[in-house]
Design a protein around this motif. Sequence first.
Motif, PDB file in Angstrom:
ATOM      1  N   SER A   1      28.623   5.633   0.886  1.00  0.00           N
ATOM      2  CA  SER A   1      29.299   5.485  -0.405  1.00  0.00           C
ATOM      3  C   SER A   1      29.916   4.101  -0.535  1.00  0.00           C
ATOM      4  O   SER A   1      29.833   3.455  -1.569  1.00  0.00           O
ATOM      5  CB  SER A   1      30.344   6.594  -0.542  1.00  0.00           C
TER       6      SER A   1
ATOM      7  N   LYS B   1      31.065   1.890  -3.457  1.00  0.00           N
ATOM      8  CA  LYS B   1      32.080   2.939  -3.401  1.00  0.00           C
ATOM      9  C   LYS B   1      31.751   4.070  -4.373  1.00  0.00           C
ATOM     10  O   LYS B   1      32.604   4.575  -5.092  1.00  0.00           O
ATOM     11  CB  LYS B   1      33.459   2.357  -3.683  1.00  0.00           C
ATOM     12  N   SER B   2      30.468   4.428  -4.360  1.00  0.00           N
ATOM     13  CA  SER B   2      30.024   5.470  -5.284  1.00  0.00           C
ATOM     14  C   SER B   2      30.339   6.835  -4.713  1.00  0.00           C
ATOM     15  O   SER B   2      29.907   7.186  -3.618  1.00  0.00           O
ATOM     16  CB  SER B   2      28.516   5.326  -5.486  1.00  0.00           C
ATOM     17  N   ASN B   3      31.100   7.618  -5.464  1.00  0.00           N
ATOM     18  CA  ASN B   3      31.443   8.933  -4.933  1.00  0.00           C
ATOM     19  C   ASN B   3      30.272   9.895  -5.016  1.00  0.00           C
ATOM     20  O   ASN B   3      30.155  10.816  -4.223  1.00  0.00           O
ATOM     21  CB  ASN B   3      32.652   9.517  -5.660  1.00  0.00           C
TER      22      ASN B   3
ATOM     23  N   GLY C   1      28.612   9.706  -1.847  1.00  0.00           N
ATOM     24  CA  GLY C   1      29.415  10.387  -0.836  1.00  0.00           C
ATOM     25  C   GLY C   1      29.179  11.884  -0.891  1.00  0.00           C
ATOM     26  O   GLY C   1      29.006  12.545   0.143  1.00  0.00           O
TER      27      GLY C   1
ATOM     28  N   HIS D   1      35.341  13.396   0.035  1.00  0.00           N
ATOM     29  CA  HIS D   1      34.373  13.118  -1.028  1.00  0.00           C
ATOM     30  C   HIS D   1      34.222  14.256  -2.026  1.00  0.00           C
ATOM     31  O   HIS D   1      33.675  14.043  -3.096  1.00  0.00           O
ATOM     32  CB  HIS D   1      33.016  12.765  -0.428  1.00  0.00           C
TER      33      HIS D   1
ATOM     34  N   ARG E   1      22.421   1.349  -5.381  1.00  0.00           N
ATOM     35  CA  ARG E   1      22.914   2.717  -5.453  1.00  0.00           C
ATOM     36  C   ARG E   1      21.842   3.661  -5.993  1.00  0.00           C
ATOM     37  O   ARG E   1      21.617   4.745  -5.441  1.00  0.00           O
ATOM     38  CB  ARG E   1      24.125   2.742  -6.385  1.00  0.00           C
TER      39      ARG E   1
END
Lengths: 894, 89
Positions: free
Chosen positions: A108, A113-115, A118, A356, A436
């Motif tokens: 993530s 920092k992509s949830n 995660g 997450h 991503r």
Amino acid sequence: MVPFNILVLVCLVYVGLLFLVAFLVERRAQARALPWLRSPLIYTLSLSIFCTAWTFYGAVGYAVRSGWEFMTIYLGPTLVFVGWWWVLRKLVRIGKTQRITSIADLISSRYGKSNLLGVIVTLISVVAATPYIALQLQSVTLSFAVFASTTADGGPVPDKASTALWVAVGLALFTVLFGTRNLDANERHHGVVIAIAVEAVVKLVALVAVGVFVVWGLADGPADILAKIDASRLSAWDLQPGRWAGLIFLSAAAVLCLPRMFQVMVVENVDERHLATASWAFPLYLFLMCLFVLPIAVTGLNLLPPGTNPDLFVLTLPLAQGQGGLAMLAFLGGFSSATSMVIVASIALATMVSNHIVMPMWLSLHPAQAVSGDVRRIVLLSRRLSIAGVVALGYAYFRLSGGSSALAAIGLISFVGAAQILPAMLGGIFWRGATRVGAVAGLLIGAGVWAYSLYLPSFGPDAVISGRLIAEGPWGIGWLRPQALFGVEGMDPLVHAMFWSLVLNATAFFVGSILTFPSPVERVQGAAFVNVFDGEVTAGNWVRGAATAEDLLVLSQRILGEDEALGFFEAEAKAQGKVGLLPDPTPGFVGALERRLSGSVGAATAHAMISQSVGGAAVSVEDLMAVANETAQIMEYSARLEAQSEELTRTARQLQQVNEKLTQLSVQKDSFLSQISHELRTPMTSIRAFSEILMEGDMPPEMARRHATIIHDEAIRLTRLLDDLLSLSVLENGTVQLTLGLVSLQDMIDRALVAAAQTRPERSFTVHRDMVSEALYVTTDADRLTQVFINLISNARKYCAAPDPELRIAVRQRGGRVMVDVIDNGRGIPEDSQALIFEKFARLTDETRAGGAGLGLAICREVMMALGGTVTYLPGQGGTAFRVTFPLRLQKAA
Amino acid sequence: MKRPGLPLFLQRRPYRRRRKIDAARLLPVFGAFLLLLPMLWAPTEDKARGTVHDGLYLFLVWAGLIAVARLLAPSLTAEEQPDGDEGNR
């Protein structure tokens, strides 16, 4: 056989011991007095959770079924650790610099920092780990069932389900107690690590002890065991190349991607240098774990009654031989393997689930708490619930699957699931272009194929997927059969699933990555991950503090200038009704100030500066990117300015050069005029004098004739001088008309020699010529070139002082240019005068006996320039030498 | 990527370290090759694969990998230089 309640007691004492160790270590860790905890040995031992009950019990069973194939599970990790410089070192460094808390956090964080990522990684991990946890419960339950006996005083042995339930509850309790005692910023659990290290020692000692007993106790040493293997039905094994290579790769991928391995390898790592030790020590541990597997297997086959479960040979073999103590040790070894795996796996999974899934949901439900409330308590609670949930899932799987299938199969299915994270992980740390979208696509497709072709069919036909679908494909579409995707039949189902899931996963990841454009945060993170060894790529810490009006004044003075800033502040203060210079930093004032500043430094920069001072709003990466864009624009602008100023400098330099040249020309003109008047005056003077004498008359006729002759000679000289001047000025003005034609060089030299012979005809020269080389036809202005030759030869005739004068004329052709050298055997020209001789009126001696005005060489030079050539002095020829160079074919100037 | 300001040639000690890093990088490649080698052995026609023979070979390769990794490990951590980790001089 041991009574059940004693067995339970032993387990409880053992767990209590671990508890004590963990507790003491936690205490010492808080006192920061743990030098030995930071040893590479502890790190290596904690890695041994790779060897679960699957290894401890299952390896022997696997060996009985497939020979050496069981070793692939340990050879893959060996390669990964031996090659730690490639991947592990980078993972650990990234884990440290980015404060990674789990493998889901790694993925993530890498992809902006992509949830969403995660959540995906967490779900894959949980789904993949659940059968594995069930496997541990199953092995503990099986070992209980084998070991415990029903005796009168011991009470009845409870059924498997309730044993598993109690084991699960106990493990969950232990994990909650130690895994979530405190919320460490680095997610390190010193107590748990030490407990696992102790368990690692126990399981190694137990397995080696059983092995030693088998090799030296039941057989007569290694040679005997080898002979027994050769004699048994294990003497030949079938190596399936696909499975062999595939499983080595799979286990290598799993050791990187399993959440529990990531936890001990990266998250719990306290010192990067420990990795160097683990690079050989962990393979050594695996080596020792595998060494006795086949001896135990073959001895078990020989000594135990047929039909005994080979998965439990480690336990049943000593038991059958009446070695109660050894059997107890083996039991504890298996118990350790199972418990340590469940503890670490549930901690790792709980961290992921809570960070997450649970926390983001909770925060979105209670947005106010994110700012004000104490989140720690909530996080701990969610961790504890997650641990319980993960263990409960494992228990549920155990109950559902009935705990019947062979241990090895379950473990491998779990491995393939975890390996789906590999492309996103390796791509993330080695390839900055990974995005991503690519990671999401790869993970979803990979996990989907895995579930469809391996996980769901593993429950058996008609359990989740109907047997008809497996045999014929959905809606009868043959190429979609779960175990023969795209018509690839005859592959081992595991290798088939691994192959297709990873190939499609990696393809989707790659294609998705190259087709999409990453967001700014992703790009920053990508650079930070891939270039983790090139120094820090962090944004730096913003110093936050409540801004006073004074701070803002200082800031704006730096940007706006003192007077303007003071004036602005004073006006604002007046508007607020305050006397003095400093207004209150109200939002309105700060906004106005920002707008004012943005006029000077750009909106994004102003926002960043103000928010840094005010400390209210955090500066996002988007802000920073906007700053960077503005800066880029400014840089481009300044680059343009620089280019312009360079051009100006160049022009100025050219002007200066032209000016210098003009000044020189003016000086030359002056000196030329004074020279020319001198040259004209001398013959004029003698003409006037002699004509005055003649005018007086009264003289003998021969004297009068002589005077008249002198006057005539001087007049001729004057005429010649004027001719020369005229032709020179014509040449210099560039208004000369060239008459180009094809002429023989030899003819020109002949004519020049004849014409030049009139100069000092009394001297006889020996002329050396090479007729062959002169046989050239050139396109040029013949008359003017001949004039140059005449001048040069006349000069030689005039000034050569040798008693037997010689003249050499050499012709060469180089490419499109012709060189004619005119060389005499005279004194030559001194070096310091060589630069002067081509100037007008330059004469080396004052003797004017030859009547030259010193214009000959100057004319030569001008003529040659007009003919596209040069005339130069040629030093070092043993006399005066000139070289005339001109093009073979002169093109008429346009 | 070329980084300016770094020397093109190194002194003896860092040079040796670089070569050891090269060795550490190549070790898993060799290891993988040796471990996959049994796939190429065709069992002889009359009998199947010898378990003992193959096992001795595999354990020998394994022990060799561990020994070489053991030899390389200390010098790789000895002096961690901030600049040239990824360099290849």
